[in-house]
Write a protein that holds these residues in place. Sequence first.
Motif, short mmCIF file in Angstrom:
data_model
loop_
_atom_site.label_atom_id
_atom_site.label_comp_id
_atom_site.label_asym_id
_atom_site.label_seq_id
_atom_site.Cartn_x
_atom_site.Cartn_y
_atom_site.Cartn_z
N LYS A 109 0.80 -1.22 0.09
CA LYS A 109 0.08 0.04 0.02
C LYS A 109 0.94 1.04 0.08
CE LYS A 109 -3.70 2.64 2.65
NZ LYS A 109 -4.38 2.62 3.41
N CYS A 110 0.77 2.04 -1.08
CA CYS A 110 1.61 3.12 -1.19
C CYS A 110 0.73 4.50 -1.08
CB CYS A 110 2.32 3.39 -2.59
SG CYS A 110 3.35 2.14 -2.78
N PHE A 111 1.30 5.67 -0.55
CA PHE A 111 0.64 6.84 -0.55
C PHE A 111 1.27 7.87 -1.59
CE2 PHE A 111 0.60 4.84 3.73
CZ PHE A 111 -0.80 5.20 4.02
N PRO A 112 0.80 7.73 -2.86
CA PRO A 112 1.30 8.59 -3.99
C PRO A 112 1.48 9.94 -3.65
CG PRO A 112 -0.51 7.23 -4.94
CD PRO A 112 -0.73 7.18 -3.12
N GLU A 113 0.84 10.50 -2.94
CA GLU A 113 1.30 12.15 -2.69
C GLU A 113 2.45 12.35 -1.76
OE1 GLU A 113 -1.14 10.60 0.93
OE2 GLU A 113 -1.18 10.13 -1.33
N THR A 114 3.18 11.17 -1.31
CA THR A 114 4.30 11.47 -0.62
C THR A 114 5.47 11.01 -1.43
OG1 THR A 114 4.17 8.88 0.09
CG2 THR A 114 2.85 10.35 1.29
N ALA A 115 5.24 10.84 -2.74
CA ALA A 115 6.47 10.25 -3.39
C ALA A 115 7.66 11.44 -3.70
CB ALA A 115 6.28 9.74 -4.89
N ILE A 116 9.00 11.21 -3.53
CA ILE A 116 10.06 11.99 -3.63
C ILE A 116 10.95 11.49 -4.54
CG2 ILE A 116 9.61 13.37 -1.29
CD1 ILE A 116 11.90 11.73 -0.45
N PRO A 117 11.68 12.26 -5.44
CA PRO A 117 12.96 11.72 -6.33
C PRO A 117 13.80 11.27 -5.51
CG PRO A 117 12.62 14.07 -6.45
CD PRO A 117 11.36 13.76 -5.54
N ALA A 118 14.66 10.10 -6.18
CA ALA A 118 15.84 9.57 -5.62
C ALA A 118 17.26 10.18 -6.22
CB ALA A 118 15.74 7.97 -5.44
N ASN A 119 18.09 10.00 -5.62
CA ASN A 119 19.59 10.23 -6.27
C ASN A 119 20.02 9.01 -6.43
OD1 ASN A 119 22.00 11.05 -6.97
ND2 ASN A 119 22.38 12.38 -5.43
N ILE A 120 20.00 8.35 -7.56
CA ILE A 120 20.42 6.99 -7.72
C ILE A 120 22.17 6.77 -7.68
CG2 ILE A 120 18.45 6.18 -8.98
CD1 ILE A 120 20.11 6.60 -11.60
N TYR A 155 10.98 7.54 -4.05
CA TYR A 155 10.77 7.02 -2.66
C TYR A 155 9.51 7.42 -2.46
CZ TYR A 155 15.96 6.71 -2.27
OH TYR A 155 17.16 6.62 -2.40
N VAL A 156 8.62 6.51 -1.80
CA VAL A 156 7.23 6.75 -1.42
C VAL A 156 6.79 6.09 -0.04
CG1 VAL A 156 6.25 4.77 -2.73
CG2 VAL A 156 4.57 6.75 -2.26
N PRO A 166 0.89 -2.68 11.73
CA PRO A 166 1.22 -1.89 10.67
C PRO A 166 2.00 -0.67 10.76
CG PRO A 166 -1.15 -1.51 11.03
CD PRO A 166 -0.66 -2.54 12.05
N PHE A 167 3.11 -0.38 9.99
CA PHE A 167 3.77 0.86 10.26
C PHE A 167 3.98 1.49 8.96
CE2 PHE A 167 7.10 -2.18 9.79
CZ PHE A 167 7.91 -1.82 9.12
N ILE A 168 4.39 2.85 8.84
CA ILE A 168 4.73 3.47 7.38
C ILE A 168 6.09 3.56 7.46
CG2 ILE A 168 4.61 5.31 6.12
CD1 ILE A 168 2.07 6.08 7.46
N PHE A 169 6.86 2.96 6.30
CA PHE A 169 8.22 3.07 5.69
C PHE A 169 8.33 4.41 5.08
CE2 PHE A 169 12.04 0.91 3.73
CZ PHE A 169 12.92 1.79 4.55
N PHE A 170 8.67 5.34 5.88
CA PHE A 170 8.57 6.68 5.09
C PHE A 170 9.51 6.84 3.82
CE2 PHE A 170 6.61 7.35 9.20
CZ PHE A 170 5.57 8.05 9.10
N ALA A 171 8.93 7.70 2.97
CA ALA A 171 10.01 8.07 1.82
C ALA A 171 11.31 8.62 2.29
CB ALA A 171 9.28 9.16 0.79
N LYS A 172 11.14 9.78 3.41
CA LYS A 172 12.24 10.22 3.71
C LYS A 172 13.19 9.28 4.52
CE LYS A 172 11.94 14.82 2.96
NZ LYS A 172 12.96 15.30 2.31
N GLU A 173 12.83 8.34 5.15
CA GLU A 173 13.38 7.42 5.98
C GLU A 173 14.12 6.37 4.93
OE1 GLU A 173 12.73 4.09 9.69
OE2 GLU A 173 10.90 4.78 8.26
N GLN A 174 13.44 6.14 3.83
CA GLN A 174 14.10 5.23 2.83
C GLN A 174 15.25 6.07 2.12
OE1 GLN A 174 11.17 3.58 -0.02
NE2 GLN A 174 9.57 4.14 1.59
N GLN A 175 14.86 7.39 1.93
CA GLN A 175 16.00 8.07 1.35
C GLN A 175 17.31 8.03 2.28
OE1 GLN A 175 15.33 12.38 1.12
NE2 GLN A 175 15.80 12.33 -0.98
#
Length: 173
Positions: free
Chosen positions: A49-60, A73-74, A86-95
Amino acid sequence: MGISKKRCKNSKNSKYVDHPRYGNLPIPSRYQYSIEEIKRANCHYAHLKCFPETAIPANIEKQKYGYDPRILYVDVVEHCKVCGRPFIFFAKEQQYWFEELGFWVDAHCTKCCDCRAKDHAIKTMLHKYEKLVKKLDKSETETRQLKQIALELYQQGYIQNVSKVNRIKLKNN
């Protein structure tokens, strides 16, 4: 930029485990990506389950990857393998994980932050226990610490034999 910390932290009705830095609600970004773009950004996103409004670009260029980098990242919903919540693995945390800490992008978070904190506390306790057990000339304070840590580790199931705890003798016992 998105939801304030105060709102995230105080949301008692959230169904997600509270993260100490990011809260427990999705954090909208200023970017807009389609569901298709998000699903193509990483194979994990197609199954979560993703939250599209949270997506941020990645620096590959900062990522470690075998086959494909993460393009975006989303915020995604994961379920803790320890407690099942359930918990959210945040886009900022993934980054942060993939661009700053250097984790492989094929990894994903399997434990909520509460269970990760408990694991960290146990590892710290085991390290302190090992250090104190090896020390030959322990002070009374260190012996008390060792006894306390050993008892906690026994209660948690990390020390199986209670005699290991009972062998630790305090001077006034």
